[in-house]
Scaffold this motif. Structure first.
Motif, PDB file in Angstrom:
ATOM      1  N   GLU A   3       0.909  -1.173   0.005  1.00  0.00           N
ATOM      2  CA  GLU A   3      -0.089  -0.089   0.092  1.00  0.00           C
ATOM      3  C   GLU A   3       0.877   1.290  -0.003  1.00  0.00           C
ATOM      4  N   HIS A   4       1.931   1.158   0.805  1.00  0.00           N
ATOM      5  CA  HIS A   4       2.704   2.417   0.781  1.00  0.00           C
ATOM      6  C   HIS A   4       3.458   2.597  -0.758  1.00  0.00           C
ATOM      7  N   THR A   5       3.766   1.481  -1.196  1.00  0.00           N
ATOM      8  CA  THR A   5       4.690   1.523  -2.613  1.00  0.00           C
ATOM      9  C   THR A   5       3.620   2.105  -3.529  1.00  0.00           C
ATOM     10  N   LEU A   6       2.025   1.626  -3.604  1.00  0.00           N
ATOM     11  CA  LEU A   6       1.084   2.250  -4.466  1.00  0.00           C
ATOM     12  C   LEU A   6       0.908   3.738  -4.191  1.00  0.00           C
ATOM     13  N   GLU A   7       0.784   4.104  -2.703  1.00  0.00           N
ATOM     14  CA  GLU A   7       0.654   5.570  -2.753  1.00  0.00           C
ATOM     15  C   GLU A   7       1.626   6.327  -3.226  1.00  0.00           C
ATOM     16  N   THR A   8       2.918   5.825  -2.810  1.00  0.00           N
ATOM     17  CA  THR A   8       4.120   6.666  -3.412  1.00  0.00           C
ATOM     18  C   THR A   8       4.084   6.757  -4.867  1.00  0.00           C
ATOM     19  N   LEU A   9       3.740   5.804  -5.516  1.00  0.00           N
ATOM     20  CA  LEU A   9       3.658   5.572  -7.058  1.00  0.00           C
ATOM     21  C   LEU A   9       2.709   6.656  -7.725  1.00  0.00           C
ATOM     22  N   ALA A  10       1.320   6.595  -7.034  1.00  0.00           N
ATOM     23  CA  ALA A  10       0.352   7.375  -7.301  1.00  0.00           C
ATOM     24  C   ALA A  10       0.482   8.875  -7.207  1.00  0.00           C
ATOM     25  N   ARG A  11       1.405   9.060  -6.009  1.00  0.00           N
ATOM     26  CA  ARG A  11       1.815  10.725  -5.574  1.00  0.00           C
ATOM     27  C   ARG A  11       2.729  11.050  -6.788  1.00  0.00           C
ATOM     28  N   ASP A  12       3.951  10.429  -6.855  1.00  0.00           N
ATOM     29  CA  ASP A  12       4.772  10.748  -7.772  1.00  0.00           C
ATOM     30  C   ASP A  12       4.342  11.133  -9.216  1.00  0.00           C
ATOM     31  N   ALA A  13       3.451  10.296  -9.673  1.00  0.00           N
ATOM     32  CA  ALA A  13       2.835  10.413 -11.073  1.00  0.00           C
ATOM     33  C   ALA A  13       1.547  11.340 -11.021  1.00  0.00           C
ATOM     34  N   ASP A  14       1.143  11.967  -9.880  1.00  0.00           N
ATOM     35  CA  ASP A  14       0.159  12.959  -9.895  1.00  0.00           C
ATOM     36  C   ASP A  14      -1.232  12.183 -10.010  1.00  0.00           C
ATOM     37  N   PHE A  15      -1.449  10.856  -9.673  1.00  0.00           N
ATOM     38  CA  PHE A  15      -2.449   9.761  -9.786  1.00  0.00           C
ATOM     39  C   PHE A  15      -3.098   9.849  -8.578  1.00  0.00           C
ATOM     40  N   ARG A  16      -4.314   9.213  -8.425  1.00  0.00           N
ATOM     41  CA  ARG A  16      -5.239   8.649  -7.468  1.00  0.00           C
ATOM     42  C   ARG A  16      -5.369   7.381  -7.639  1.00  0.00           C
ATOM     43  N   TYR A  17      -5.186   6.575  -6.628  1.00  0.00           N
ATOM     44  CA  TYR A  17      -5.368   4.879  -6.816  1.00  0.00           C
ATOM     45  C   TYR A  17      -6.369   4.338  -6.000  1.00  0.00           C
ATOM     46  N   TYR A  18      -7.358   3.518  -6.250  1.00  0.00           N
ATOM     47  CA  TYR A  18      -8.028   2.931  -5.578  1.00  0.00           C
ATOM     48  C   TYR A  18      -8.001   1.370  -5.978  1.00  0.00           C
ATOM     49  N   ILE A  19      -8.388   0.352  -4.777  1.00  0.00           N
ATOM     50  CA  ILE A  19      -8.698  -0.854  -5.245  1.00  0.00           C
ATOM     51  C   ILE A  19     -10.256  -1.256  -5.118  1.00  0.00           C
ATOM     52  N   LYS A  20     -10.548  -1.912  -6.212  1.00  0.00           N
ATOM     53  CA  LYS A  20     -12.113  -2.409  -6.244  1.00  0.00           C
ATOM     54  C   LYS A  20     -12.024  -3.768  -6.690  1.00  0.00           C
ATOM     55  N   ASP A  21     -12.964  -4.596  -6.030  1.00  0.00           N
ATOM     56  CA  ASP A  21     -13.018  -5.971  -6.532  1.00  0.00           C
ATOM     57  C   ASP A  21     -11.723  -6.684  -6.611  1.00  0.00           C
ATOM     58  N   GLY A  22     -10.656  -6.421  -5.971  1.00  0.00           N
ATOM     59  CA  GLY A  22      -9.414  -6.842  -6.074  1.00  0.00           C
ATOM     60  C   GLY A  22      -8.460  -6.398  -7.238  1.00  0.00           C
TER      61      GLY A  22
END
Length: 100
Positions: A3-22
């Motif tokens: 989750e920390h890696t996904l947050e960092t990746l999203a923040r660095d790329a100016d994206f928002r991320y979420y997980i839905k249905d796996g």
């Protein structure tokens, strides 16, 4: 850790991320893709203002409508009702069938 890696990746790329249905989704923060027009003619049933307890103090509304299968987090809605007009971003949604 993931989750920390996904947050960092999203923040660095100016994206928002979420997980839905796996499945993981990355959406640009300034996503201005197609808007869904929601009015009484297209299935809008109810618009209700919701208190915003966050620091951002933005206008928030809870909508009730007929099924809009395209609706998802970060979808743009162009709301055209008697009470409210404007463009909004979906931050939370639920597809629900009424009890019989």
């Amino acid at each position: 850790m993931l989750e920390h890696t996904l947050e960092t990746l999203a923040r660095d790329a100016d994206f928002r991320y979420y997980i839905k249905d796996g499945k993981g989704y990355f959406v640009p923060k300034d996503n201005t893709a197609e808007q869904i027009v929601l009015s009484s003619e297209t299935g809008l049933l109810e618009v209700r203002r919701v208190d915003d307890e966050s620091e951002e103090k933005q206008e928030k509304y809870r909508l009730k409508s007929l099924l809009i299968w395209k609706a998802a987090v970060d979808t743009r809605i162009k709301l055209d009702s008697i009470k409210v007009k404007g463009s909004f971003k979906v931050v939370e949604y639920e597809h629900r069938c009424p009890p019989r």
